[in-house]
Write an enzyme that holds these catalytic residues in place. Sequence first.
Site, PDB file in Angstrom:
ATOM      1  CD1 TRP A 206     -31.760 -39.432  -3.519  1.00  0.00           C
ATOM      2  CD2 TRP A 206     -33.513 -38.248  -3.933  1.00  0.00           C
ATOM      3  NE1 TRP A 206     -32.493 -40.028  -3.539  1.00  0.00           N
ATOM      4  CE2 TRP A 206     -33.664 -39.623  -3.991  1.00  0.00           C
ATOM      5  CE3 TRP A 206     -34.808 -37.325  -4.489  1.00  0.00           C
ATOM      6  CZ2 TRP A 206     -34.996 -40.334  -4.349  1.00  0.00           C
ATOM      7  CZ3 TRP A 206     -35.680 -38.033  -4.570  1.00  0.00           C
ATOM      8  CH2 TRP A 206     -35.936 -39.448  -4.570  1.00  0.00           C
TER       9      TRP A 206
ATOM     10  CB  CYS B 155     -74.477 -29.636   6.778  1.00  0.00           C
ATOM     11  SG  CYS B 155     -74.927 -31.033   7.804  1.00  0.00           S
TER      12      CYS B 155
ATOM     13  CB  THR C 267     -41.897 -36.652 -14.075  1.00  0.00           C
ATOM     14  OG1 THR C 267     -41.965 -35.161 -14.376  1.00  0.00           O
ATOM     15  CG2 THR C 267     -41.561 -36.724 -12.863  1.00  0.00           C
TER      16      THR C 267
ATOM     17  NE  ARG D 261     -42.126 -43.544  -0.241  1.00  0.00           N
ATOM     18  CZ  ARG D 261     -42.113 -43.019  -1.429  1.00  0.00           C
ATOM     19  NH1 ARG D 261     -43.035 -43.464  -2.053  1.00  0.00           N
ATOM     20  NH2 ARG D 261     -41.537 -42.008  -1.710  1.00  0.00           N
TER      21      ARG D 261
ATOM     22  CG  HIS E 271     -71.017 -33.666   9.489  1.00  0.00           C
ATOM     23  ND1 HIS E 271     -71.586 -32.609   8.655  1.00  0.00           N
ATOM     24  CD2 HIS E 271     -70.314 -34.323   8.627  1.00  0.00           C
ATOM     25  CE1 HIS E 271     -71.747 -32.997   7.578  1.00  0.00           C
ATOM     26  NE2 HIS E 271     -70.795 -34.235   7.516  1.00  0.00           N
TER      27      HIS E 271
ATOM     28  N   PRO F  47     -40.085 -29.269 -15.865  1.00  0.00           N
ATOM     29  CG  PRO F  47     -37.888 -28.883 -16.839  1.00  0.00           C
ATOM     30  CD  PRO F  47     -38.647 -29.789 -15.941  1.00  0.00           C
ATOM     31  CB  THR F  48     -42.748 -29.877 -20.036  1.00  0.00           C
ATOM     32  OG1 THR F  48     -41.213 -29.917 -20.515  1.00  0.00           O
ATOM     33  CG2 THR F  48     -43.608 -29.415 -21.054  1.00  0.00           C
TER      34      THR F  48
ATOM     35  NE  ARG G 248     -45.094 -37.653  -3.367  1.00  0.00           N
ATOM     36  CZ  ARG G 248     -44.129 -38.273  -3.384  1.00  0.00           C
ATOM     37  NH1 ARG G 248     -44.273 -39.440  -2.859  1.00  0.00           N
ATOM     38  NH2 ARG G 248     -43.191 -38.147  -4.279  1.00  0.00           N
TER      39      ARG G 248
ATOM     40  CD  GLU H 165     -71.274 -28.743  12.878  1.00  0.00           C
ATOM     41  OE1 GLU H 165     -70.794 -29.913  12.690  1.00  0.00           O
ATOM     42  OE2 GLU H 165     -71.498 -28.303  11.928  1.00  0.00           O
TER      43      GLU H 165
HETATM   44  C1  AOF Z   1     -70.877 -29.443   8.928  1.00  0.00           C
HETATM   45  N1  AOF Z   1     -69.836 -30.138   9.628  1.00  0.00           N
HETATM   46  O1  AOF Z   1     -68.265 -31.252  10.152  1.00  0.00           O
HETATM   47  C2  AOF Z   1     -68.555 -30.976   7.988  1.00  0.00           C
HETATM   48  C3  AOF Z   1     -69.463 -30.183   7.373  1.00  0.00           C
HETATM   49  O2  AOF Z   1     -71.945 -36.035   3.177  1.00  0.00           O
HETATM   50  P1  AOF Z   1     -71.862 -35.615   4.400  1.00  0.00           P
HETATM   51  O3  AOF Z   1     -72.751 -35.735   5.427  1.00  0.00           O
HETATM   52  O4  AOF Z   1     -70.571 -35.791   5.163  1.00  0.00           O
HETATM   53  O5  AOF Z   1     -71.862 -33.906   4.282  1.00  0.00           O
HETATM   54  C4  AOF Z   1     -70.805 -33.277   3.702  1.00  0.00           C
HETATM   55  C5  AOF Z   1     -70.871 -31.798   3.323  1.00  0.00           C
HETATM   56  O6  AOF Z   1     -71.281 -31.311   4.710  1.00  0.00           O
HETATM   57  C6  AOF Z   1     -69.689 -31.050   2.907  1.00  0.00           C
HETATM   58  O7  AOF Z   1     -69.907 -30.848   1.571  1.00  0.00           O
HETATM   59  C7  AOF Z   1     -70.271 -29.660   3.658  1.00  0.00           C
HETATM   60  O8  AOF Z   1     -71.023 -28.958   2.924  1.00  0.00           O
HETATM   61  C8  AOF Z   1     -70.536 -30.034   4.846  1.00  0.00           C
HETATM   62  N2  AOF Z   1     -69.373 -30.406   5.830  1.00  0.00           N
HETATM   63  N3  AOF Z   1     -70.495 -29.398   7.556  1.00  0.00           N
HETATM   64  O9  AOF Z   1     -71.885 -28.950   9.491  1.00  0.00           O
HETATM   65  C9  AOF Z   1     -68.814 -30.664   9.601  1.00  0.00           C
HETATM   66  N4  AOF Z   1     -67.302 -31.865   7.665  1.00  0.00           N
HETATM   67 ZN    ZN Z   2     -72.983 -31.151   9.301  1.00  0.00          ZN
END
Ligand code: AOF
Ligand code: ZN
Length: 371
Positions: free
Chosen positions: A175, A80, A201, A212, A55, A302-303, A189, A57
């Site tokens: 196009w 987290c 489509t 790509r 993550h 369009p649908t 995308r 941090e």
């Molecule tokens: C953070 N810092 O950079 C991110 C967070 O399965 P994991 O361990 O990758 O955890 C994913 C969950 O952690 C994600 O659903 C979200 O709640 C949190 N993401 N948290 O402190 C991060 N990417």
């Molecule tokens: Zn985290």
Amino acid sequence: MTEFSADDHHYMARALDLARHGLYSTPPNPSVGCVIVRWGQVVGEGFHGRAGGPHAEVVALEDAGHTARGATAYISLEPCSHHGRTPPCIDALVAAGVARVVVAMLDPNPRVNGSGLQQLEQAGITTAHGVLAAEAAEINRGFVQRMTNGRPWVTLKLGASLDGRTALADGTSKWITGEKARADVQRLRARASAIITGSGTVLADDPMLTVRDPDLEMRGRRPLRVVLDSHLRTPANAQVLCFANSTLILTRDAATAAADELREIGARVERIAGTASGLDLDAVLERLAALECNEVLVEAGPTLAGEFVRCGLVDEIVVYMAPVVLGHAARGLFNLPQLERMCDRCEFEWRGVEHVGDDLRLTLRPKRGAT
Ligand code: AOF
Ligand code: ZN
């Protein structure tokens, strides 16, 4: 309401910039950036690169090393507090001896949602949240939507002439817009977890719906291609089926010989409830949220475009408008039931108008307060 200083805004803006580096590669995880500041200096920076990886941090703390002690950590999303694919970031922040943690927004993930900050406070760390919150929520609009509403963020992409036509009467659409506009679609995308189209489509244009552009840093992630195909009309040689295991066909009856044939060539075929006009789009989005899709891009005729709008399921429309006129016999953008009263119209508001090569990119969102 917490008061934030100019420094708080400045460092959080940097954390958001870092978060944006992960936009194409972190799904299904959110894109997160982190800046560690000590003695008025940035001593560590990091962003989350891909699900399963460290993550933001953890990357920033490693970058800061021992200078993180007594520092302020600016993070675009609440750290987290749970064990996911990686250990809790709050443990890393506490262990590093950080004095203050400022976050732009709380993590909408119900497994975190406030408990990260609460646990930091319990460990004696000062916390604050809400600086540049709207910008942070925009970066993770898909993750926020999935966590809070149980469905992905839906972007509808359209290519149109000045007179709002998408194809000639015979269906020819290649196009209308130019090369630059088509290259820009690659970005849409790449950001998406899934690209949705309809069997109409597939039959008319035989699109591949792949990313790509080699300049987009996807880190091996490939958006799922989804074909909404009530009556299983997708031919086995359709280009959308190239590459095994990356196409999902949703249909009313998935227990047929035709479904098995498509499975044999590597497609996933699943049943979704039908409605009078096609497939139940709420159920489609619910299924895609269950597959951890944060953002989906609808590239359809369009649908299907009309059906998404009629059901109120579009979060953003991106129209590439070419300076050409196709005339009244050409096909329109949305097939919708005929309106009897002006008050029944679908209302949007402009969010952006930019030149893309010879075309215009028009960005719209549903009008706030419109029903
Ligand atoms: C953070 N810092 O950079 C991110 C967070 O399965 P994991 O361990 O990758 O955890 C994913 C969950 O952690 C994600 O659903 C979200 O709640 C949190 N993401 N948290 O402190 C991060 N990417
Ligand atoms: Zn985290």
